[in-house]
Motif scaffolding. Sequence first.
Motif, PDB file in Angstrom:
ATOM      1  N   GLY A  49       2.151   4.064  -7.595  1.00  0.00           N
ATOM      2  CA  GLY A  49       0.967   4.581  -6.922  1.00  0.00           C
ATOM      3  C   GLY A  49       0.908   4.235  -5.440  1.00  0.00           C
ATOM      4  O   GLY A  49      -0.177   4.039  -4.900  1.00  0.00           O
ATOM      5  N   LEU A  50       2.054   4.160  -4.796  1.00  0.00           N
ATOM      6  CA  LEU A  50       2.113   3.805  -3.376  1.00  0.00           C
ATOM      7  C   LEU A  50       2.086   5.050  -2.500  1.00  0.00           C
ATOM      8  O   LEU A  50       2.583   6.113  -2.895  1.00  0.00           O
ATOM      9  N   LYS A  51       1.533   4.918  -1.324  1.00  0.00           N
ATOM     10  CA  LYS A  51       1.566   6.009  -0.361  1.00  0.00           C
ATOM     11  C   LYS A  51       3.013   6.217   0.058  1.00  0.00           C
ATOM     12  O   LYS A  51       3.749   5.260   0.305  1.00  0.00           O
ATOM     13  N   ILE A  52       3.407   7.482   0.121  1.00  0.00           N
ATOM     14  CA  ILE A  52       4.786   7.820   0.477  1.00  0.00           C
ATOM     15  C   ILE A  52       4.865   8.075   1.973  1.00  0.00           C
ATOM     16  O   ILE A  52       4.151   8.918   2.517  1.00  0.00           O
ATOM     17  N   HIS A  58       0.838  -1.204   0.000  1.00  0.00           N
ATOM     18  CA  HIS A  58       0.000   0.000   0.000  1.00  0.00           C
ATOM     19  C   HIS A  58       0.871   1.252   0.000  1.00  0.00           C
ATOM     20  O   HIS A  58       0.460   2.303  -0.470  1.00  0.00           O
ATOM     21  N   GLY A  59       2.059   1.152   0.580  1.00  0.00           N
ATOM     22  CA  GLY A  59       2.963   2.278   0.677  1.00  0.00           C
ATOM     23  C   GLY A  59       4.363   1.805   0.982  1.00  0.00           C
ATOM     24  O   GLY A  59       4.599   0.618   1.210  1.00  0.00           O
ATOM     25  N   SER A  82      -6.303   4.862   4.701  1.00  0.00           N
ATOM     26  CA  SER A  82      -7.382   5.758   4.295  1.00  0.00           C
ATOM     27  C   SER A  82      -6.910   7.081   3.706  1.00  0.00           C
ATOM     28  O   SER A  82      -7.701   7.798   3.100  1.00  0.00           O
ATOM     29  N   THR A  83      -5.646   7.422   3.857  1.00  0.00           N
ATOM     30  CA  THR A  83      -5.182   8.724   3.391  1.00  0.00           C
ATOM     31  C   THR A  83      -3.700   8.698   3.055  1.00  0.00           C
ATOM     32  O   THR A  83      -2.980   7.808   3.497  1.00  0.00           O
ATOM     33  N   GLN A  84      -3.261   9.677   2.293  1.00  0.00           N
ATOM     34  CA  GLN A  84      -1.828   9.893   2.101  1.00  0.00           C
ATOM     35  C   GLN A  84      -1.379  10.783   3.251  1.00  0.00           C
ATOM     36  O   GLN A  84      -1.823  11.913   3.371  1.00  0.00           O
ATOM     37  N   PRO A  85      -0.539  10.281   4.154  1.00  0.00           N
ATOM     38  CA  PRO A  85      -0.115  11.109   5.278  1.00  0.00           C
ATOM     39  C   PRO A  85       0.604  12.368   4.811  1.00  0.00           C
ATOM     40  O   PRO A  85       1.220  12.375   3.745  1.00  0.00           O
TER      41      PRO A  85
END
Length: 99
Positions: free
Chosen positions: A33-36, A7-8, A71-74
């Motif tokens: 497309g991964l959360k950073i 996911h990230g 649920s979100t991109q930090p």
Amino acid sequence: GDPRYMHGAEGFNGHYHHDNNNEKALEFCKANGLKIMVGNDYHHYKQPLIAYMYLPKEIENERQLADYLLSTQPQVYFDQQKCLEERQKFKDGLAKTEE
């Protein structure tokens, strides 16, 4: 790792004692497309703050952390230039001790 199962990932590591391959890590996250996520890899009180990730106060356990990250991109902050500058200072300091 295989991004199909992710996911990230850590896109920036702010530790300046070694080459973190931050450019490759950021590109990997963006291309897949991964959360950073970022970290300062903080080990002592004199270490400069180069990277951090905002997490809400209400997170109290790993389940809440996982839910938040899914649920979100930090919100992340990182300073690549400062990391490179601190790394050079560190290397210069090592060279002086070896003389």
